[in-house]
Every structure is written in structure tokens, then in C-alpha cells.
Design a protein around this motif. Structure first.
Motif, PDB file in Angstrom:
ATOM      1  N   PHE A   8       0.843  -1.192   0.000  1.00  0.00           N
ATOM      2  CA  PHE A   8       0.000   0.000   0.000  1.00  0.00           C
ATOM      3  C   PHE A   8       0.880   1.243   0.000  1.00  0.00           C
ATOM      4  N   ASP A   9       0.327   2.312  -0.544  1.00  0.00           N
ATOM      5  CA  ASP A   9       1.022   3.595  -0.493  1.00  0.00           C
ATOM      6  C   ASP A   9       0.769   4.292   0.838  1.00  0.00           C
ATOM      7  N   LEU A  10      -0.424   4.037   1.403  1.00  0.00           N
ATOM      8  CA  LEU A  10      -0.825   4.743   2.625  1.00  0.00           C
ATOM      9  C   LEU A  10      -1.571   3.780   3.530  1.00  0.00           C
ATOM     10  N   GLY A  26      -6.227  10.316   0.353  1.00  0.00           N
ATOM     11  CA  GLY A  26      -5.234   9.448  -0.268  1.00  0.00           C
ATOM     12  C   GLY A  26      -5.803   8.746  -1.486  1.00  0.00           C
ATOM     13  N   ALA A  27      -7.018   8.193  -1.349  1.00  0.00           N
ATOM     14  CA  ALA A  27      -7.650   7.477  -2.467  1.00  0.00           C
ATOM     15  C   ALA A  27      -7.956   8.437  -3.617  1.00  0.00           C
ATOM     16  N   GLU A  29      -6.398  11.023  -4.385  1.00  0.00           N
ATOM     17  CA  GLU A  29      -5.138  11.420  -5.026  1.00  0.00           C
ATOM     18  C   GLU A  29      -4.449  10.254  -5.715  1.00  0.00           C
ATOM     19  N   LEU A  31      -3.668   7.154  -4.488  1.00  0.00           N
ATOM     20  CA  LEU A  31      -2.851   6.222  -3.708  1.00  0.00           C
ATOM     21  C   LEU A  31      -3.612   4.926  -3.457  1.00  0.00           C
ATOM     22  N   ARG A  32      -2.885   3.858  -3.268  1.00  0.00           N
ATOM     23  CA  ARG A  32      -3.492   2.597  -2.849  1.00  0.00           C
ATOM     24  C   ARG A  32      -3.510   2.636  -1.316  1.00  0.00           C
ATOM     25  N   VAL A  33      -4.715   2.659  -0.773  1.00  0.00           N
ATOM     26  CA  VAL A  33      -4.887   2.941   0.655  1.00  0.00           C
ATOM     27  C   VAL A  33      -5.496   1.739   1.368  1.00  0.00           C
TER      28      VAL A  33
END
Ligand SMILES: Cc1cc2nc3c(=O)[nH]c(=O)nc-3n(C[C@H](O)[C@H](O)[C@H](O)COP(=O)(O)OP(=O)(O)OC[C@H]3O[C@@H](n4cnc5c(N)ncnc54)[C@H](O)[C@@H]3O)c2cc1C
Length: 160
Positions: A8-10, A26-27, A29, A31-33
Motif C-alpha cells: 500500500f502507499d498509505l 489518499g484514495a 489522489e 494512492l493505494r490505501v
């Protein structure tokens, strides 16, 4: 894929207003959250609260003609918090608060309205306002959540 192998990125801990907002942004933008909540319920203390957020010089108070000044709000927080916390944190909070409101309203279904008459609690402190800074989230149709609605922590009836 084995869950242990997922990346995951976050990684966000806690599904209250803070964590949910961080995960949402985050999602949005890209990111894989992953959002991890330790209880069986989504919402934390936030779900039981009145949900009022305090954002000085926000766009909704301006629309109502309730003028504000970010510098006055910082003066108020300085008087309230003093040396108990890093001043740069509250300066950033005031600086970014309006941006947060505008971002959420542009990119999600969150909507706010300002209370024109809702005084800051410590009126004797410099920079206190008589209204406009508190924002109320507007009602959201829970049916849009489908089965996930049943996973929300129950609110306090008097504060709905
Ligand atoms: C009756 C009431 C009314 C209130 N009204 C207001 C109001 O109008 N305006 C206002 O600004 N504030 C209000 N507050 C305070 C406000 O509700 C809290 O400050 C705010 O909800 C905190 O948000 P949060 O996202 O930080 O934490 P929470 O909403 O509490 O969410 C934290 C989440 O993290 C989870 N968690 C904790 N540890 C872990 C872990 N290690 N791993 C995974 N998950 C974990 C918890 O289970 C919880 O779901 C009120 C509080 C109460 C009780």
C-alpha cells in the motif's frame, strides 16, 4: 494474492473523522490505501459527536457576509493554547482549513454550512469571533451506503 504480500502507499489506523478523511484524500489522489480499524464499527468518537468543525475564515461564512481574519484566529489559538503545543501546527491548521473545506466539497459528497451566530467559547480572549467559524456537516442519505450503513457506530440521538 496472499494478503501478506499486498503493498500500500498509505496505511491509516482508525476509522474516525481524522483517519477517514486521510484515507479519502489518499484514495482521491490515486494512492493505494488501506484503512485499519480495531473495533467492529466505523466512526470512532466522531460518530457520536455533534460533527461541528471549527475552520476560521471559511468560504461559507464569507458567503453569509460574516467576515473573519486568519490572523485573528491565530491570535485566539495562541492565547488559548499558549506554549502547550508547537505554534507552527496551529498556524498550518488555520492556513489549510479553508483549503480542506473546499477540497472535500469539490471532490466528495461532504457538505458544510456555517453557523453565523455561534460564538467561540472563550470570548474574553483576543481574536475570538462571535460566529461563522463553526461548520455543520449537512445530512447525508445513509441509504447510499447500502449494506455498509449497518457497520456505522451508532450516534447519540440528541446530537443527530
Ligand atoms: C458527545 C461528543 C460530542 C462532540 N462534539 C464535537 C463537536 O461538535 N466538534 C468537535 O470538533 N469535536 C467534538 N467532539 C470531540 C470529537 O468527537 C473528537 O475530538 C473527534 O471525533 C476525534 O476524531 P478522531 O478521528 O481523531 O478520533 P475517533 O473519531 O475517536 O476515531 C479513532 C478511531 O481509531 C480507532 N483506533 C484507535 N486505536 C487504533 C489502533 N491502534 N488501530 C486501529 N484503529 C484504532 C478507534 O477505534 C476509532 O474508531 C465531541 C465528542 C463527544 C464525545
Amino acid at each position: 494474492m496472499n494478503a501478506d504480500d499486498e503493498t500500500f502507499d498509505l496505511i491509516v489506523l482508525g476509522a474516525g473523522a481524522g483517519g477517514m478523511t486521510a484515507a479519502l484524500v489518499g484514495a482521491l489522489e490515486g494512492l493505494r490505501v488501506v484503512l485499519i480499524e480495531r473495533t467492529d464499527w466505523i466512526g470512532g468518537t466522531s460518530a457520536t459527536s455533534s460533527g461541528t468543525v471549527w475552520i476560521p475564515d471559511n468560504p461559507h461564512q464569507r458567503a453569509l457576509g460574516v467576515t473573519d481574519d486568519a490572523g485573528h484566529a491565530l491570535t485566539y489559538l495562541d492565547a488559548l493554547v499558549g506554549g502547550h503545543a508547537d505554534r507552527s501546527l496551529r498556524a498550518t491548521f488555520i492556513d489549510q482549513g479553508t483549503r480542506m473545506v473546499e477540497y472535500l466539497e469539490a471532490r466528495s459528497d461532504v457538505r458544510f454550512k456555517a453557523y453565523p451566530h455561534h460564538p467561540d467559547y472563550r470570548q474574553e480572549l483576543p481574536g475570538a469571533a462571535l460566529g461563522g467559524r463553526p461548520l455543520e456537516p449537512l445530512p447525508f442519505d445513509g441509504r447510499r451506503l447500502g449494506a455498509a450503513f449497518g457497520r456505522l457506530r451508532a450516534p447519540i440521538r440528541e446530537l443527530m
